[in-house]
Design an enzyme around this catalytic site. Structure first.
Site, PDB file in Angstrom:
ATOM      1  CB  CYS A  88     -27.714 145.008  35.061  1.00  0.00           C
ATOM      2  SG  CYS A  88     -27.420 145.193  36.847  1.00  0.00           S
TER       3      CYS A  88
ATOM      4  CB  THR B 279     -29.698 138.231  38.016  1.00  0.00           C
ATOM      5  OG1 THR B 279     -28.674 139.159  37.630  1.00  0.00           O
ATOM      6  CG2 THR B 279     -29.062 136.899  38.316  1.00  0.00           C
TER       7      THR B 279
ATOM      8  CG  HIS C 122     -27.048 148.473  40.001  1.00  0.00           C
ATOM      9  ND1 HIS C 122     -28.030 147.606  40.404  1.00  0.00           N
ATOM     10  CD2 HIS C 122     -26.470 148.921  41.152  1.00  0.00           C
ATOM     11  CE1 HIS C 122     -28.043 147.534  41.737  1.00  0.00           C
ATOM     12  NE2 HIS C 122     -27.115 148.321  42.200  1.00  0.00           N
TER      13      HIS C 122
ATOM     14  CG  ASP D 154     -33.578 144.381  42.195  1.00  0.00           C
ATOM     15  OD1 ASP D 154     -33.176 143.491  41.415  1.00  0.00           O
ATOM     16  OD2 ASP D 154     -32.881 145.362  42.514  1.00  0.00           O
ATOM     17  CB  SER D 155     -30.883 140.909  43.733  1.00  0.00           C
ATOM     18  OG  SER D 155     -30.390 141.983  42.963  1.00  0.00           O
TER      19      SER D 155
ATOM     20  CD  GLU E  36     -25.087 148.242  45.158  1.00  0.00           C
ATOM     21  OE1 GLU E  36     -24.661 147.745  46.206  1.00  0.00           O
ATOM     22  OE2 GLU E  36     -26.266 148.126  44.761  1.00  0.00           O
TER      23      GLU E  36
ATOM     24  CB  CYS F  93     -33.983 141.244  39.717  1.00  0.00           C
ATOM     25  SG  CYS F  93     -32.342 140.512  39.858  1.00  0.00           S
TER      26      CYS F  93
END
Lengths: 265, 265
Positions: A183, A74, A185, A9-10, A151, A72
């Site tokens: 996403c 993206t 998150h 993942d990023s 975050e 991820c």
């Protein structure tokens, strides 16, 4: 030696996928790579996202993995075709499992998708949904501020509600009954998203479906672990471990052990 | 050939310094590097910020520069001593000019500092201020969400006011008369910060002081351009040019020309 499932993942959001893999495939070893030095990807260009994703894949290949999960949205949206083109190992992204689940879930054929700017601009979810059922109408919205809010651990703050309201207002008038959280998150914002979209809108978080897909692929390819002993987990990140470990347990649902720093660039 | 002033930043915020350099030193050539592929730095570790900053410095050195401006508060806070230790070229950061201006501006000896988490955790502003005048009391606050808000162009939105209120509330009780905007993105939020802190609090944006410092150093070292022709400007970024150019003009105050992509990693 048994080979592991590789996940990248990023940053740390991909741990939501690891969490589901641990539940569904407890005997599989896992190697995770989070590109925390170059996070986020979602505001960057296609070319850069592809470059980083290829480098992450190469890193995992050197860790003796049998399958790679691009955890991820993206990266999956922009880099998956290029990764598959270059590497022989089975590659699993998060877009198709999420799209399948949304197509299965919707009753009125109206599906919303939220994600980073890069994910939404790529049109990846819309393409997969249309390929599965071209009568479904798809409504997309980029929500770039959702990641910083998670975050910053502001998910329970009124600011999260204001931000969610601002992004989701255009989707509220579209009569969707299903919304893809595109996403890793975003599942942490589920209560706020529910509050705004209403309980009638089903929220699709693809982590469970991705784990199912991994299991399918391992069975098909004859790669399921025959091991019955406790599996191993290794976590690598490109930035300092301490910075990563703080937030990571919120995604994984347990404390991380064995996190190491690894440079990809 | 005349050498240029080299400027780097983690992204595009450093263009606020370029803007002041163009005003004060119109006959100087400028080479800018924005590390847009790895932006942001402010959430990352000391070690990673130092690594990236050294790579950016090396990139500019290859562009025939005579001085390097670290136009990034996070890099300046964490990497400046290491860069200076390794390279012979004069290096100018943004911390000392901002600290000097704050010490000069405060009447009651109570100064606030806001910045990224990495900048605030480094204590760099506090150290510089104390070195200049150890009777001054310094109150610091990290504001991680300010950068995403500026990049999302929400500076005029009520959400910006809520976020600013949340971060600045702890500083409001401290009776400060001067507040250092310790991140190149923050000047774009000046109206909201003024609204919350009150007009009595002077906001220090170090870009002008940095340009003055560059001029001083060039004079001292005998490096001022003798050129009276129109100067040249070159802009390099590590991510795609299109992604960069969109937001950049808001920082520079004019349209960017001659932006090129350059890989540092």
């Amino acid at each position: 030696m048994d080979k592991a499932i590789g996940v990248f993942d990023s940053g740390i959001g991909g741990l939501t996928v690891v969490k589901e893999l641990l539940k569904l495939l407890p005997h599989e070893d896992i190697v995770y790579f989070g590109d925390t030095a170059r996070v986020p990807y979602g505001v960057k260009s296609r070319e850069t996202i592809i470059k980083f994703s290829l480098e992450n894949t190469l890193f995992l290949l050197q860790k003796n993995v049998k399958v790679i999960v691009v955890a991820c949205n993206t990266s999956s949206s922009l880099a998956l075709p290029v990764i598959r083109q270059h590497f022989k190992i089975p590659i699993i992204g998060v877009i198709l499992p999420g799209a399948k689940e949304a197509v299965y879930a919707t009753k009125n054929g109206r599906v919303g998708v939220i994600g980073t700017r890069a994910t939404i601009n790529s049109g990846a979810y819309e393409q997969e949904i249309k390929r599965l059922d071209n009568k479904i109408k798809v409504f997309s919205q980029a929500c770039p501020m959702f990641v910083p809010i998670v975050e910053e651990d502001w998910v329970n703050d009124d600011i999260a509600l204001h931000v969610a309201h601002k992004y989701l207002a255009p989707l509220r008038g579209k009569n969707i009954d299903t919304l893809i959280l595109g996403c890793t998150h975003y599942p942490l914002l589920k209560p706020k998203i529910h509050a705004i979209m209403g309980r009638g809108v089903r929220l699709i978080d693809s982590a469970q479906q991705v784990a199912q897909e991994v299991r399918q692929v391992l069975i098909q390819e004859g790669l399921l672990s025959k091991n019955k002993k406790k599996s191993t987990r290794e976590y690598f990140v490109s930035d300092e471990v301490a910075i990563f470990a703080n937030v990571a347990s919120r995604f994984l649902g347990e404390k991380l052990k064995d996190v190491k720093k690894a440079g990809v660039c």
